[in-house]
Design a protein around this motif. Structure first.
Motif, mmCIF file in Angstrom:
data_model
loop_
_atom_site.group_PDB
_atom_site.id
_atom_site.type_symbol
_atom_site.label_atom_id
_atom_site.label_comp_id
_atom_site.label_asym_id
_atom_site.label_seq_id
_atom_site.Cartn_x
_atom_site.Cartn_y
_atom_site.Cartn_z
ATOM 1 N N SER A 236 0.826 -1.208 0.000
ATOM 2 C CA SER A 236 0.000 0.000 0.000
ATOM 3 C C SER A 236 0.857 1.253 0.000
ATOM 4 O O SER A 236 0.546 2.239 -0.686
ATOM 5 N N ILE A 237 1.937 1.232 0.763
ATOM 6 C CA ILE A 237 2.826 2.401 0.811
ATOM 7 C C ILE A 237 3.543 2.585 -0.517
ATOM 8 O O ILE A 237 3.663 3.709 -1.026
ATOM 9 N N MET A 238 4.010 1.500 -1.111
ATOM 10 C CA MET A 238 4.754 1.606 -2.364
ATOM 11 C C MET A 238 3.858 2.081 -3.508
ATOM 12 O O MET A 238 4.346 2.602 -4.512
ATOM 13 N N ARG A 239 2.540 1.923 -3.356
ATOM 14 C CA ARG A 239 1.600 2.368 -4.381
ATOM 15 C C ARG A 239 0.992 3.734 -4.058
ATOM 16 O O ARG A 239 0.116 4.209 -4.782
ATOM 17 N N ALA A 240 1.429 4.364 -2.984
ATOM 18 C CA ALA A 240 0.845 5.633 -2.553
ATOM 19 C C ALA A 240 1.001 6.714 -3.626
ATOM 20 O O ALA A 240 2.010 6.780 -4.331
ATOM 21 N N VAL A 241 -0.003 7.573 -3.720
ATOM 22 C CA VAL A 241 -0.001 8.667 -4.686
ATOM 23 C C VAL A 241 1.042 9.716 -4.288
ATOM 24 O O VAL A 241 1.130 10.102 -3.118
ATOM 25 N N THR A 242 1.834 10.163 -5.265
ATOM 26 C CA THR A 242 2.790 11.262 -5.031
ATOM 27 C C THR A 242 2.468 12.396 -6.016
ATOM 28 O O THR A 242 1.528 13.138 -5.823
ATOM 29 N N ASP A 243 3.262 12.515 -7.081
ATOM 30 C CA ASP A 243 2.955 13.474 -8.152
ATOM 31 C C ASP A 243 3.699 13.029 -9.399
ATOM 32 O O ASP A 243 4.238 11.928 -9.457
ATOM 33 N N SER A 244 3.746 13.899 -10.404
ATOM 34 C CA SER A 244 4.348 13.523 -11.688
ATOM 35 C C SER A 244 5.864 13.669 -11.711
ATOM 36 O O SER A 244 6.514 13.286 -12.691
ATOM 37 N N LYS A 245 6.445 14.222 -10.662
ATOM 38 C CA LYS A 245 7.901 14.372 -10.609
ATOM 39 C C LYS A 245 8.567 13.018 -10.363
ATOM 40 O O LYS A 245 7.911 12.044 -9.986
ATOM 41 N N SER A 246 9.867 12.986 -10.525
ATOM 42 C CA SER A 246 10.595 11.733 -10.343
ATOM 43 C C SER A 246 11.089 11.537 -8.910
ATOM 44 O O SER A 246 11.453 10.419 -8.532
ATOM 45 N N GLY A 247 11.101 12.625 -8.139
ATOM 46 C CA GLY A 247 11.616 12.496 -6.789
ATOM 47 C C GLY A 247 11.280 13.692 -5.918
ATOM 48 O O GLY A 247 10.580 14.621 -6.335
ATOM 49 N N VAL A 248 11.793 13.667 -4.695
ATOM 50 C CA VAL A 248 11.494 14.701 -3.705
ATOM 51 C C VAL A 248 12.295 15.963 -4.008
ATOM 52 O O VAL A 248 13.513 15.915 -4.140
ATOM 53 N N ASP A 249 11.601 17.080 -4.094
ATOM 54 C CA ASP A 249 12.244 18.355 -4.414
ATOM 55 C C ASP A 249 11.811 19.401 -3.391
ATOM 56 O O ASP A 249 10.736 19.999 -3.509
ATOM 57 N N PHE A 250 12.651 19.617 -2.387
ATOM 58 C CA PHE A 250 12.321 20.567 -1.331
ATOM 59 C C PHE A 250 12.442 22.025 -1.779
ATOM 60 O O PHE A 250 12.030 22.931 -1.054
ATOM 61 N N SER A 251 13.004 22.258 -2.977
ATOM 62 C CA SER A 251 13.114 23.634 -3.459
ATOM 63 C C SER A 251 11.800 24.141 -4.017
ATOM 64 O O SER A 251 11.641 25.329 -4.267
ATOM 65 N N ASP A 252 10.859 23.227 -4.216
ATOM 66 C CA ASP A 252 9.544 23.580 -4.734
ATOM 67 C C ASP A 252 8.484 23.138 -3.722
ATOM 68 O O ASP A 252 8.777 22.395 -2.782
ATOM 69 N N GLU A 253 7.251 23.577 -3.914
ATOM 70 C CA GLU A 253 6.184 23.160 -3.008
ATOM 71 C C GLU A 253 5.937 21.661 -3.150
ATOM 72 O O GLU A 253 5.765 21.149 -4.265
ATOM 73 N N LEU A 254 5.937 20.977 -2.044
ATOM 74 C CA LEU A 254 5.744 19.532 -2.061
ATOM 75 C C LEU A 254 4.284 19.193 -2.320
ATOM 76 O O LEU A 254 3.377 19.846 -1.793
ATOM 77 N N ALA A 255 4.064 18.160 -3.110
ATOM 78 C CA ALA A 255 2.702 17.696 -3.381
ATOM 79 C C ALA A 255 2.100 17.104 -2.108
ATOM 80 O O ALA A 255 2.835 16.609 -1.237
ATOM 81 N N PRO A 256 0.770 17.133 -1.970
ATOM 82 C CA PRO A 256 0.132 16.596 -0.764
ATOM 83 C C PRO A 256 0.533 15.154 -0.454
ATOM 84 O O PRO A 256 0.745 14.808 0.708
ATOM 85 N N GLY A 257 0.654 14.316 -1.486
ATOM 86 C CA GLY A 257 1.026 12.928 -1.251
ATOM 87 C C GLY A 257 2.432 12.776 -0.715
ATOM 88 O O GLY A 257 2.704 11.911 0.126
ATOM 89 N N VAL A 258 3.342 13.611 -1.185
ATOM 90 C CA VAL A 258 4.734 13.578 -0.708
ATOM 91 C C VAL A 258 4.791 14.073 0.733
ATOM 92 O O VAL A 258 5.455 13.472 1.586
ATOM 93 N N THR A 259 4.099 15.168 1.008
ATOM 94 C CA THR A 259 4.050 15.692 2.372
ATOM 95 C C THR A 259 3.489 14.646 3.328
ATOM 96 O O THR A 259 3.982 14.476 4.452
ATOM 97 N N ASN A 260 2.453 13.935 2.900
ATOM 98 C CA ASN A 260 1.834 12.911 3.741
ATOM 99 C C ASN A 260 2.818 11.789 4.063
ATOM 100 O O ASN A 260 2.927 11.342 5.214
ATOM 101 N N LEU A 261 3.550 11.341 3.066
ATOM 102 C CA LEU A 261 4.544 10.278 3.290
ATOM 103 C C LEU A 261 5.640 10.749 4.241
ATOM 104 O O LEU A 261 6.074 10.003 5.125
ATOM 105 N N LEU A 262 6.094 11.987 4.068
ATOM 106 C CA LEU A 262 7.115 12.527 4.961
ATOM 107 C C LEU A 262 6.592 12.612 6.393
ATOM 108 O O LEU A 262 7.303 12.283 7.349
ATOM 109 N N THR A 263 5.333 13.039 6.548
ATOM 110 C CA THR A 263 4.740 13.135 7.884
ATOM 111 C C THR A 263 4.662 11.765 8.542
ATOM 112 O O THR A 263 4.984 11.606 9.726
ATOM 113 N N ILE A 264 4.230 10.767 7.791
ATOM 114 C CA ILE A 264 4.152 9.402 8.329
ATOM 115 C C ILE A 264 5.539 8.924 8.754
ATOM 116 O O ILE A 264 5.711 8.374 9.852
ATOM 117 N N PHE A 265 6.528 9.151 7.899
ATOM 118 C CA PHE A 265 7.897 8.737 8.230
ATOM 119 C C PHE A 265 8.381 9.415 9.503
ATOM 120 O O PHE A 265 8.932 8.775 10.403
#
Length: 346
Positions: A236-265
């Motif tokens: 379920s975690i490996m299939r979690a929604v992120t965004d169309s980018k290839s990876g985590v980019d803290f220089s830009d606004e994080l997508a809700p799905g990425v923020t959620n994964l970071l919060t869980i971690f």
């Protein structure tokens, strides 16, 4: 917020906290992060009264129809223990085992204006889902009176809720003030306690919607249940929604799905956002998801081992259920008698 000026009724100078989780659906990591783990962490700091809200589950009877509700209630109770709630430090009980909750609800229902009940978000949203025109029960409308009884029976100082649930405590304060104005000072007004972090974990399949027990029953990839098989949780975690980018980019606004994964971690590892930035900035989403999956499944494995030990010992579990109800009832009975006397019934 206005206070009654009464001294807190607490043990050893601790502030009293009251909270519970409704027994609809199975507990997931959002419940763990936002509530249960924080209860466990603060139980030496506060005098906790923690319960399984099975009477609230009946407000939408179709959600529990055909299911063994008591079995689910005992599952949640055992999970509280498995997640670290110590029954010697916290009063842990099942709502329906303390009849004073239902009795006080009637007194509070009788002083609560219908207009207050109709404005509640819970009624507006769940009423639509259940289809009011199809004959949804009056319990869904009147549930704030039961919720107020849950709280006011124990004179708590604080009620932990997410930022989106403050309205629940606010109407309890309103009902308390109205009862006190009509019958004399009886109830203490509780304050809201907002979790420091992780109070709103979002769905893995839709990071714009809060992780929900009811949604999880319909959409398997939405949440991770505390008793889900470890392999299923990882998937379920490996299939979690992120965004169309290839990876985590803290220089830009994080997508809700990425923020959620970071919060869980961060909640499962006890790390900060700055530490996440240092570890994951520029990393592919597979790396982030793998780290989240490792942290979550390791904790789930520990919880599940303890849960099965507890659930398998029926004698001890029944003893703790009885012990918790008796401890809660000792306090609730005094407050109910006070409310009856104030209303002229005794």
């Amino acid at each position: 917020m206005q206070q009654t000026g009464r001294e807190p009724m607490t043990a050893a100078g601790k502030k009293r906290v009251l909270s519970g989780i409704t027994a609809t659906g199975r507990l997931h990591i959002g419940n763990y992060i936002g509530a249960i783990n924080q209860w466990a962490d603060n139980q030496s700091e506060y005098e906790n009264f923690l319960f399984v809200a099975d009477l609230h589950a009946l407000t939408i009877p179709e959600a529990v129809a055909g299911k063994n509700l008591r079995a689910r209630v005992e599952e949640i109770f055992a999970l509280y223990l498995a997640c670290g709630i110590d029954p010697e430090q916290s009063t842990l009980f099942v709502q329906s085992d303390v009849a004073e909750h239902a009795e006080l609800t009637w007194l509070l229902t009788c002083v609560t204006p219908v207009s207050w009940l109709e404005r509640m978000t819970q009624f507006k949203t769940k009423g639509k889902v259940a289809d009011v025109d199809a004959g949804v029960g009056a319990g869904l409308l009147c549930y704030p009176a039961l919720q107020a009884a849950d709280i006011l029976l124990y004179d708590p100082d604080l009620v932990p809720v997410g930022e989106d649930q403050k309205q629940h405590v606010e109407i309890t304060r309103d009902i308390s003030q109205r009862f006190n104005a009509m019958y004399g000072e009886t109830f203490k007004l509780p304050d809201v306690m907002i979790p420091k972090s992780g109070g709103r974990i979002m769905g893995l399949d839709d990071p714009t919607a809060k992780m929900s027990k009811s949604t999880a029953e319909k959409s398997p990839g939405h949440a991770i249940g505390l008793l889900d098989p470890i392999g299923q949780a990882r998937k379920s975690i490996m299939r979690a929604v992120t965004d169309s980018k290839s990876g985590v980019d803290f220089s830009d606004e994080l997508a809700p799905g990425v923020t959620n994964l970071l919060t869980i971690f961060e909640c499962f590892t006890g790390t900060t956002r700055d530490e996440s930035r240092e570890r994951f900035d520029g990393a592919g989403y597979g790396v982030l998801k793998g780290a989240v999956a490792d942290a979550v499944t390791e904790r789930l494995g520990d919880i599940q081992r303890r849960y099965h030990d507890i659930a398998d010992d029926r004698t001890h579990l029944n003893k703790l259920l009885t012990q918790g109800a008796e401890r809660a009832r000792n306090l609730a009975a005094d407050k109910l008698s006070q409310a009856y006397r104030a209303a002229g019934l005794r």
